[in-house]
Design an enzyme around this catalytic site. Structure first.
Site, short mmCIF file in Angstrom:
data_model
loop_
_atom_site.label_atom_id
_atom_site.label_comp_id
_atom_site.label_asym_id
_atom_site.label_seq_id
_atom_site.Cartn_x
_atom_site.Cartn_y
_atom_site.Cartn_z
N TRP A 1 0.80 -1.02 -0.07
CA TRP A 1 -0.05 -0.04 0.00
C TRP A 1 0.86 1.19 0.07
O TRP A 1 1.83 1.47 0.94
CB TRP A 1 -0.81 -0.10 1.32
N ASP B 1 -0.87 -5.91 9.17
CA ASP B 1 -2.20 -4.93 8.90
C ASP B 1 -3.23 -5.86 8.29
O ASP B 1 -3.15 -6.39 7.08
CB ASP B 1 -1.37 -4.15 7.66
N LYS C 1 -13.88 -1.22 5.99
CA LYS C 1 -14.29 -2.16 4.68
C LYS C 1 -15.45 -3.01 5.32
O LYS C 1 -16.25 -3.02 4.78
CB LYS C 1 -13.16 -2.62 4.04
C1 LMR Z 1 -7.01 2.00 -0.22
O1 LMR Z 1 -5.97 1.26 -0.42
O2 LMR Z 1 -7.66 2.51 -1.51
C2 LMR Z 1 -7.86 2.24 0.78
O3 LMR Z 1 -6.98 1.55 1.88
C3 LMR Z 1 -7.97 3.63 1.31
C4 LMR Z 1 -6.81 4.34 1.39
O4 LMR Z 1 -6.71 4.94 2.37
O5 LMR Z 1 -5.87 4.44 0.81
#
Ligand code: LMR
Length: 395
Positions: free
Chosen positions: A129, A210, A245
């Site tokens: 992420w 996570d 979510k």
């Molecule tokens: C995402 O990865 O799109 C979500 O977790 C929202 C975010 O905060 O990035």
């Protein structure tokens, strides 16, 4: 002073929502941020959440501050969901804080690591992420990457991952995605989780899980297989979880930081430091979203109703995976996209290049993350044909 400040780059995910909102095209499609949408393209408030909110509205007696780490009911509800049958064994050496979202939990962990273990490096999957490195760098925690994904086969490159983890020095921290890996949608198998946990335990590395998508791959208990592997092999663990979510509580910012220590006294001491971190950061959490979660999880009927709604979300996403694969073939696309059916959770790591994603946005008003990540939950019967035509045009 502000005259000298430079403009920051837009956020690679939430910045897309801003650009999408500003786009005048009535047929625009937002597959950027990981937000669930129903068949009509709306992000609904779950029915069970509305029921819980009615109860809270009637019974709430005070708007006084919550404790620094949130309510005891919420902490027990979080641990019940995470630990399942292992709750009685793990709860005595665990502690949970209610944090503003999963991101809030990660940042508190970052501040805690920086202060308590300044020599520790945090290892992140490659890819991960995009906010992960930023959150930890903002907290002063150095990050490095470990191999994770085989982009040719669209699966976890388990051999490369395991050999990378075998090199992580003792005292470092490894962040793992609990399920529905973001962005790839590729998770380790059950057996792989056991081996990962054993390697981390043998090296004296702290796992940081996570866990933002529990229930979006297969189900509440099934999706905790990685967590169970870690709790059985590793004496210490931190879990950052989220109800954004699986309860659809995005804007209520409902997350949790759960710390598991080798014994209760160490858990209490570590948790006291986390409390200090929270107090100097946002003082104490907002109440409403946590109260919804504790109300639902504390009532057998509401919990059952929640799991039904969660399964509906999961099933719709999986239907759209199939529809996307078929829709692309119907547009004459010959590239093999069948891997999209196997990916788990909200996202498809489509294999589109950053340039193709840019063209989708500029020429078709279709918004996706530049890594090629598509939010499958944003696909509907109403936009899938336009989406598939757009992808076919940029390939
Ligand atoms: C995402 O990865 O799109 C979500 O977790 C929202 C975010 O905060 O990035």
């Amino acid at each position: 002073m502000f005259d000298r400040v430079e403009m920051a780059a837009p956020d690679p995910i939430l910045g897309l929502t801003e650009a999408f909102l500003a786009d005048p095209n009535p047929d625009k499609i937002n597959l950027g941020a990981g937000v669930y949408k129903d068949a009509t393209g709306k992000t609904p408030v779950l029915k069970v959440v509305k029921l819980a909110e009615r109860r809270i509205l009637e019974s709430e007696a005070s708007k006084g501050y919550l404790p620094i780490t949130g309510s005891a009911e919420y902490a027990a509800a979080v641990q019940g969901l995470l630990f399942g049958d292992e709750y009685d064994a793990l709860a005595p050496r665990s502690a949970t804080a209610h944090t503003p979202g999963g991101t809030g939990a990660l940042r508190v962990v970052g501040d805690f690591l920086h202060r308590q273990f300044p020599q520790a490096t945090l290892w992140l999957s490659q890819p991960t992420w995009p906010n992960h490195p930023k959150v930890f760098e903002a907290a002063g925690v150095p990050t490095k990457a470990y191999a994770y994904f085989d982009a040719e086969k669209n699966v976890v490159d388990f051999d490369a991952m395991l050999s990378a983890l075998q090199q992580v020095p003792e005292g470092d921290v490894v962040l793992l995605h609990g399920c529905c890996h973001n962005p790839t949608g590729a998770d380790p198998s059950d057996e792989a989780w056991t081996q990962i946990a054993e390697v981390l335990a043998s090296r004296g590395v702290l796992p940081l899980l996570d866990f933002a998508y529990q229930g979006f791959a297969e189900g509440i208990r099934e999706d905790a297989v990685g967590l169970r592997a870690l709790t059985s092999a590793c004496p210490e663990l931190i879990v950052c979880s989220s109800f954004s979510k699986n309860f659809g509580l995005y804007r209520e910012r409902v997350g949790a930081l759960t710390l598991i220590a080798a014994e209760p006294d160490a858990a209490a001491r570590a948790f006291s430091q986390l409390k200090t971190t929270i107090r100097t950061n946002y003082s104490n959490p907002p109440s409403h979203g946590g109260a919804i979660v504790s109300t639902v999880l504390g009532d057998a009927d509401l919990r059952t109703a929640w799991e039904v709604e969660l399964a509906e979300m999961r099933d719709r996403i999986n239907q759209m995976r199939g529809a996307l694969v078929e829709g692309l073939a119907a547009q004459g696309v010959t590239r093999d996209f069948s891997f999209i059916r196997q990916q788990r959770g909200m996202f498809s790591f489509s294999g589109l290049s950053p340039e193709q994603v840019d063209r989708l946005r500029e020429e078709h008003s279709i918004y996706a993350v530049r890594s090629g990540r598509i939010n499958v939950a944003g696909i509907t019967e109403g936009n899938i044909e336009r989406l598939c035509k757009g992808i076919a045009a940029v390939l």
